[in-house]
Each structure stands twice: as structure tokens, then as C-alpha cells.
Design an enzyme around this catalytic site. Structure first.
Site, PDB file in Angstrom:
ATOM      1  N   ASP A  15       0.594  -1.512   0.488  1.00  0.00           N
ATOM      2  CA  ASP A  15      -0.492  -0.240   0.373  1.00  0.00           C
ATOM      3  C   ASP A  15       0.952   1.240   0.437  1.00  0.00           C
ATOM      4  OD1 ASP A  15      -1.805   2.095  -0.073  1.00  0.00           O
ATOM      5  OD2 ASP A  15      -2.519   1.079   2.364  1.00  0.00           O
ATOM      6  N   GLY A  41      -2.975  -5.019  -0.835  1.00  0.00           N
ATOM      7  CA  GLY A  41      -2.449  -3.370  -1.138  1.00  0.00           C
ATOM      8  C   GLY A  41      -3.180  -2.751  -0.456  1.00  0.00           C
ATOM      9  N   HIS A  42      -3.883  -1.741  -1.228  1.00  0.00           N
ATOM     10  CA  HIS A  42      -4.980  -0.668   0.019  1.00  0.00           C
ATOM     11  C   HIS A  42      -5.977  -1.162   0.498  1.00  0.00           C
ATOM     12  CE1 HIS A  42      -6.216   3.041   1.837  1.00  0.00           C
ATOM     13  NE2 HIS A  42      -7.501   2.754   0.926  1.00  0.00           N
ATOM     14  N   PHE A  43      -7.114  -2.303  -0.280  1.00  0.00           N
ATOM     15  CA  PHE A  43      -8.006  -2.903  -0.665  1.00  0.00           C
ATOM     16  C   PHE A  43      -7.293  -4.316  -0.519  1.00  0.00           C
ATOM     17  CE2 PHE A  43      -9.690   1.298  -2.298  1.00  0.00           C
ATOM     18  CZ  PHE A  43     -10.623   1.744  -1.333  1.00  0.00           C
TER      19      PHE A  43
END
Length: 286
Positions: free
Chosen positions: A237, A263-265
Site C-alpha cells: 500500500d 495493496g490498499h484494498f
């Protein structure tokens, strides 16, 4: 275990929420981030609902909740946390674990700091609580907007509302992007593109600075009350970096930390793995 899609009126606003599981079971509240909604938990909810009472609201201005004009509602993280607290009270939920991601984190921290410490455990998935977690390249234009809000700095944060920027949030750092459904960024972009919602989001970008000022209070809370903490993080991320996960051990030395190759999600690429970690973390220990 069916997932129910419901609305509740809180302070005159319709809040949408997803709910599953036995209401007498221990409660887990899932708090989404920007620019998404409880849609991000569509697979996690049934993975937990056999054992827990799971509630996932859409914050005001997001998803299927009302999105009043910014001229008619003073959008802030304080206000969103207050609405969430009232929703949970109305549902009879007074003690609960939280799962927080992105914007869900500062809302969750405010809930944890409420009198009576209603939050029994913290699951943070790229939900930041430390300056160390703020990746400089991403936050530079946001910090400029905090310092000098206006036309000169607004473009740098308004870009986050573009379809390509939202797509980047979902795909960046994911080893195999083909596992992430385009339904995600398409759904999110459509909802934040509603007339007037851009101003709502700009208000929240500006108010995000208040969250950093809240961090020391949360750190003190972790040291004093020692709620169990699970930090499960997409280590790639570039919004909230893995140092933000590792920093929880500064205040809760027994925090359980997992850095996954995502990553972020993270739920989009590692949903089953995250669900298994949560179930093990929340399982009563002998």
C-alpha cells in the site's frame, strides 16, 4: 447465513447497513474507507456471520446512505463517528469489535475513545493510527491542501475522485490484478460522482488533519486499556505503508501483525486469508 440490507434513520438521515448473524452473538462492526462503502465487505460478512453479529454501515455521503449537500450537513470525522455510534445504539449494540480500513480507522478510533470503552478489540486493515504509516508521496498534496485550502491546492486532492485514481487504489500493489473485480472501482466512482458529492469529499479531505491530532489520545488508550489488536496489512500500500501496522506494537506490545502481499484494498485479493486471521484472532482464548 443470509446478509440483510437495511436502512435506519439517525438524526433525520437514512443510513444503509448490511447485517448478518445472530444478534445475541458477539458483535463485529466493519467500517469502510474512501471512496468505497460496505460493498467492500460483501464477502467478509458471510465469512464471519456464523459466529458473530456483523454490522457494516455506509457512512453518510457514501454508498447507499443519504448524501446531503455539504451546505446542509457539516461533514467531519467527528460527525460520521457520532452517527455511527447512534446507529449502533439504536440497534442495541453496546460492546463490539471493530474492523477499520482507511477512513473507517479515524471513525473507529473515535468510537474506541467514547466513554465506557465500547470497543472490545481492534482489527485494522490498512487503517492508520501513526504518522509513520503516512506515505510521503501520496500525502504531500493532501498536506498542502490542509495548510492552504483553495483553488491552488484543491486540484491535487480532487484528482483522487477520478476513475483512474480509484482504480489505482484497488490495483496498485496487487501481484495479480486480474483477481480484483472492476465492479469495485466502477461502483465506487459512480457513487462519489453524484452531483455535489465532490464537495462532500473535499470537506472530508480537509478534515482528515484532525485525525493526526487524535493519534496521541488513541495511543494512550491502547497503553491504558490494552484492547487486543490485529493489524493485517497490504504491505504494498502506497497510501498507508506497512510501518503503520508495525507501529501498533509501540503502544500494544502484544499486537498481532501480518503483512500480506497485497495493496490498499486487501480483501479483494486476500479475502479468505484475512477472514481466517480474524476468526482466529477473535476466537476466545483459553
Amino acid at each position: 447465513m443470509p446478509v440483510h440490507h437495511r436502512y435506519a434513520t439517525v438524526d433525520g438521515h437514512q443510513l444503509f447497513y448490511r447485517e448478518a448473524g445472530d444478534p445475541s452473538a458477539p458483535a463485529v462492526v466493519l467500517l469502510h474507507g474512501f471512496p468505497t462503502s460496505s460493498f467492500m465487505f460483501r464477502d467478509l460478512i458471510p465469512a464471519l456471520a456464523d459466529r458473530y453479529h456483523v454490522i457494516a454501515p455506509d457512512h453518510l455521503g457514501f454508498g447507499f446512505s443519504d448524501a446531503p449537500d455539504a451546505a446542509d450537513f457539516d461533514y467531519s470525522f467527528d460527525a460520521l463517528a457520532e452517527l455511527t455510534a447512534k446507529l449502533l445504539t439504536g440497534l442495541g449494540v453496546t460492546r463490539y469489535a471493530i474492523y477499520v480500513q482507511d477512513y473507517g480507522a479515524p471513525i473507529g478510533w473515535r468510537l474506541a475513545l467514547r466513554p465506557g470503552t465500547p470497543v472490545t478489540a481492534i482489527i485494522t486493515q490498512n487503517g492508520n493510527a501513526y504518522e509513520a504509516g503516512l506515505v510521503d508521496d501520496f500525502w504531500k498534496p493532501v498536506r498542502a491542501y490542509w495548510a492552504h485550502p483553495g483553488a491552488d491546492t484543491e486540484a491535487g486532492v480532487r484528482a483522487a475522485l477520478d476513475l483512474e485514481a480509484i482504480r489505482w487504489q484497488y490495483l496498485h500493489g496487487v501481484p495479480d490484478p486480474t483477481v480484483v473485480s472492476p465492479d469495485t472501482w466502477t461502483h465506487d466512482h459512480a457513487l462519489v460522482s453524484r452531483p455535489g458529492n465532490d464537495v462532500v469529499q473535499l470537506r472530508l479531505f480537509a478534515d482528515y488533519a484532525t485525525n493526526l491530532a487524535l493519534y496521541p489520545r488513541l495511543h494512550a488508550h491502547l497503553r491504558e486499556h490494552r484492547p487486543p489488536v490485529l493489524a493485517v496489512w497490504g504491505r504494498n500500500d502506497e497510501i498507508f505503508g506497512p510501518a503503520g501496522a508495525e507501529a501498533f506494537r509501540d503502544d500494544e506490545p502484544e499486537a498481532e501483525i501480518h503483512l500480506l502481499d497485497g495493496g490498499h484494498f486487501l480483501l479483494e485479493s486476500h479475502g479468505a486469508e484475512v477472514a481466517a486471521l480474524i476468526r482466529d484472532f477473535l476466537r476466545p482464548k483459553d
